[in-house]
Design a protein around this motif. Structure first.
Motif, PDB file in Angstrom:
ATOM      1  N   ASN A 130      29.049  41.850  33.066  1.00  0.00           N
ATOM      2  CA  ASN A 130      29.226  43.091  33.813  1.00  0.00           C
ATOM      3  C   ASN A 130      30.680  43.348  34.207  1.00  0.00           C
ATOM      4  OD1 ASN A 130      26.507  44.031  33.933  1.00  0.00           O
ATOM      5  ND2 ASN A 130      26.057  42.393  35.393  1.00  0.00           N
ATOM      6  N   GLU A 131      31.611  42.684  33.531  1.00  0.00           N
ATOM      7  CA  GLU A 131      33.011  42.769  33.938  1.00  0.00           C
ATOM      8  C   GLU A 131      33.560  44.191  33.862  1.00  0.00           C
ATOM      9  OE1 GLU A 131      37.304  40.832  32.627  1.00  0.00           O
ATOM     10  OE2 GLU A 131      35.469  39.663  32.413  1.00  0.00           O
ATOM     11  N   ASP A 132      33.289  44.897  32.757  1.00  0.00           N
ATOM     12  CA  ASP A 132      33.804  46.259  32.615  1.00  0.00           C
ATOM     13  C   ASP A 132      33.241  47.177  33.694  1.00  0.00           C
ATOM     14  OD1 ASP A 132      35.457  45.832  30.394  1.00  0.00           O
ATOM     15  OD2 ASP A 132      33.781  46.038  29.007  1.00  0.00           O
TER      16      ASP A 132
ATOM     17  N   THR B  99      42.371  47.226  40.747  1.00  0.00           N
ATOM     18  CA  THR B  99      41.709  46.182  39.955  1.00  0.00           C
ATOM     19  C   THR B  99      42.644  45.005  39.675  1.00  0.00           C
ATOM     20  OG1 THR B  99      42.315  47.275  37.866  1.00  0.00           O
ATOM     21  CG2 THR B  99      40.206  47.872  38.843  1.00  0.00           C
TER      22      THR B  99
ATOM     23  N   GLU C 100      41.901  37.147  32.799  1.00  0.00           N
ATOM     24  CA  GLU C 100      42.386  37.395  31.445  1.00  0.00           C
ATOM     25  C   GLU C 100      43.862  37.026  31.304  1.00  0.00           C
ATOM     26  OE1 GLU C 100      42.560  40.957  28.081  1.00  0.00           O
ATOM     27  OE2 GLU C 100      41.314  41.182  29.875  1.00  0.00           O
TER      28      GLU C 100
ATOM     29  N   ASN D 125      34.950  46.482  36.980  1.00  0.00           N
ATOM     30  CA  ASN D 125      36.276  47.085  36.946  1.00  0.00           C
ATOM     31  C   ASN D 125      36.204  48.582  37.193  1.00  0.00           C
ATOM     32  OD1 ASN D 125      38.852  45.468  36.131  1.00  0.00           O
ATOM     33  ND2 ASN D 125      37.192  44.495  34.973  1.00  0.00           N
TER      34      ASN D 125
ATOM     35  N   TYR E 184      40.030  34.706  25.735  1.00  0.00           N
ATOM     36  CA  TYR E 184      39.338  35.208  26.928  1.00  0.00           C
ATOM     37  C   TYR E 184      38.048  35.918  26.532  1.00  0.00           C
ATOM     38  CZ  TYR E 184      38.323  37.707  31.216  1.00  0.00           C
ATOM     39  OH  TYR E 184      37.706  38.189  32.335  1.00  0.00           O
TER      40      TYR E 184
ATOM     41  N   LEU F 159      41.044  41.574  39.533  1.00  0.00           N
ATOM     42  CA  LEU F 159      40.064  41.457  38.457  1.00  0.00           C
ATOM     43  C   LEU F 159      40.736  41.212  37.108  1.00  0.00           C
ATOM     44  CD1 LEU F 159      37.552  44.313  39.410  1.00  0.00           C
ATOM     45  CD2 LEU F 159      37.395  41.872  39.915  1.00  0.00           C
ATOM     46  N   LYS F 160      42.016  41.507  37.019  1.00  0.00           N
ATOM     47  CA  LYS F 160      42.752  41.291  35.772  1.00  0.00           C
ATOM     48  C   LYS F 160      43.285  39.862  35.655  1.00  0.00           C
ATOM     49  CE  LYS F 160      44.116  46.158  35.556  1.00  0.00           C
ATOM     50  NZ  LYS F 160      45.174  47.147  35.785  1.00  0.00           N
TER      51      LYS F 160
ATOM     52  N   LYS G  93      34.958  38.162  28.115  1.00  0.00           N
ATOM     53  CA  LYS G  93      34.544  38.914  29.293  1.00  0.00           C
ATOM     54  C   LYS G  93      33.149  38.511  29.756  1.00  0.00           C
ATOM     55  CE  LYS G  93      37.104  43.216  28.482  1.00  0.00           C
ATOM     56  NZ  LYS G  93      36.970  44.675  28.277  1.00  0.00           N
ATOM     57  N   SER G  94      32.945  38.552  31.069  1.00  0.00           N
ATOM     58  CA  SER G  94      31.601  38.346  31.598  1.00  0.00           C
ATOM     59  C   SER G  94      30.768  39.598  31.331  1.00  0.00           C
ATOM     60  CB  SER G  94      31.648  38.058  33.102  1.00  0.00           C
ATOM     61  OG  SER G  94      32.212  39.151  33.800  1.00  0.00           O
TER      62      SER G  94
END
Length: 381
Positions: free
Chosen positions: A252-254, A230, A237, A257, A247, A233-234, A249-250
């Motif tokens: 569906n970000e979690d 990931t 942030e 990830n 920051y 994807l980090k 989060k979008s």
């Protein structure tokens, strides 16, 4: 009604009903098709419908899934130090944290293979808002840590988590996993938050909360991935943090990830058990310090153990040399390994964005710096 109903895993008596709630969910079918590609849907469904305990669910479905993930997206898992642990004994595992699901899943797979007590594991409730994921996490013996709270609500939530952890360790002989900080480490700079340790002591009665750590067995764990699945994807942030921006989060970000962590390329993975901190905790307890200072000492001990036990891969050394513009660690990697890492960097990062490149490299280089600090600290002491 139990006081822990809002955070606890399912009881064994609830397991079969919970399975029946999700057995027809398309997400479960996708998981089972991945885990058991040669089995018919009817076969694995029948096995699930005859499952009546969390352990059976973990061993018969989660464990094979973890093995399949290792087979499909890694070059294998190595472990060390598990021989220091005793069967039928509960431990508080405090770990650096890279991946939402895999860190605890790989640890539990290793505990199972070594005949040791599996964990109940902390997970942020922000990660399990979808009903399917919430049910699955409770079947996998996760307990929820409530996020986004403040003031009185935060204190009450922390107290409940502390009481649940104490109940698991002391009264149920159930091991517990928790990260050394809130959320995953995004920049590779693993550090134990004193607040996490303070939360653990909240359920201890009397005027010596630190004494709680003498009643349990604390084990620092280091987990390292040659390639963080990931990593890219980090980046958003990390960039926001470097610009002192908030920051957000979008939506569906979690979940993205979570999926990338499972399916993304990892290469080699290592889990290191860094011993039980009985002696260290006993020494800190004897010091004429206040509770806050004792927690700071313990956080430092845990950091030193995690840093020194962290398996450094060629990717870490390559990133360090690229970040600092030298070849200090060239003996630790080959030309082919460096070329492969640079190719990954170019494919994932806008190399014209120097800040993004620096953040990406630092993510892999920081464990080298931390291990160096740990070695220097040990040589002084």
């Amino acid at each position: 009604m139990s006081k822990f109903d809002s955070i606890r895993p399912f009881y064994d008596a609830e397991a079969n009903d919970a399975i029946r709630e999700i057995v027809d969910d398309p997400m479960l079918e996708a998981m089972m098709n991945f885990t058991f590609p040669h089995d018919s849907k009817d076969h694995w469904k029948d096995l699930m419908l005859h499952t009546h305990s969390l352990r059976d669910f973990q061993i018969n479905f989660i464990y094979p899934g973890v093995k399949k993930v290792l087979e499909k997206s890694s070059d294998g898992l190595s472990i060390d130090g598990f021989e220091k642990l005793e069967p039928n004994t509960s431990y508080l595992f405090i770990s650096n944290h890279r991946d939402i699901i895999l860190d605890t899943s790989l640890l539990n797979a290793s505990l199972y293979e070594n005949g040791l007590v599996l964990t109940t594991s902390a997970i942020g409730d922000n990660l399990i808002k979808k009903k399917f994921l919430h049910t699955l996490s409770r079947l996998n013996r996760n307990f929820a840590i409530k996020r986004g709270l403040q003031g009185r609500a935060l204190l009450e939530s922390s107290m409940m988590a502390s009481e649940y952890i104490k109940k698991s360790l002391v009264h149920e002989n159930r091991s517990v996993w928790t990260a050394q900080r809130e959320g995953r480490t995004k920049d590779g700079n693993d550090a134990t938050q004193r607040g996490v340790l303070k939360m653990l002591t909240l359920a201890e009665e009397g005027n010596n909360p630190f004494g709680y750590f003498e009643k349990i067995r604390v084990v620092p764990i280091s987990i390292s991935y040659e390639y963080d699945p990931t990593d890219i994807l980090k980046m958003p942030e990390l960039l926001a943090k470097s610009r002192d921006e908030k920051y957000v989060k979008s939506e569906n970000e979690d979940f993205l990830n979570l999926l990338r962590g499972i399916m993304g390329t990892k290469k080699r993975i290592h889990i290191q058990v860094n011993g039980v901190l009985n002696e260290e905790i006993s020494e800190i307890s004897k010091m004429e310090l206040n509770q806050s200072e004792k927690l700071s000492h313990l956080a430092n001990v845990i950091d030193q153990k995690i840093w020194s036990g962290y398996k450094l891969w060629p990717s870490n050394y390559i990133a360090h040399d690229l970040l600092y513009g030298d070849d200090e660690y060239k003996a630790h990697y080959s030309v082919e390994e460096k070329n492969a890492f640079e190719k990954r960097l170019i494919e994932k990062v806008d190399t014209k964005n120097t800040l993004m490149v620096k953040n990406f490299l630092a993510m892999y280089a920081n464990p080298v710096n931390n291990q160096k600090k740990s070695l220097e600290s040990n040589s002084i002491s």
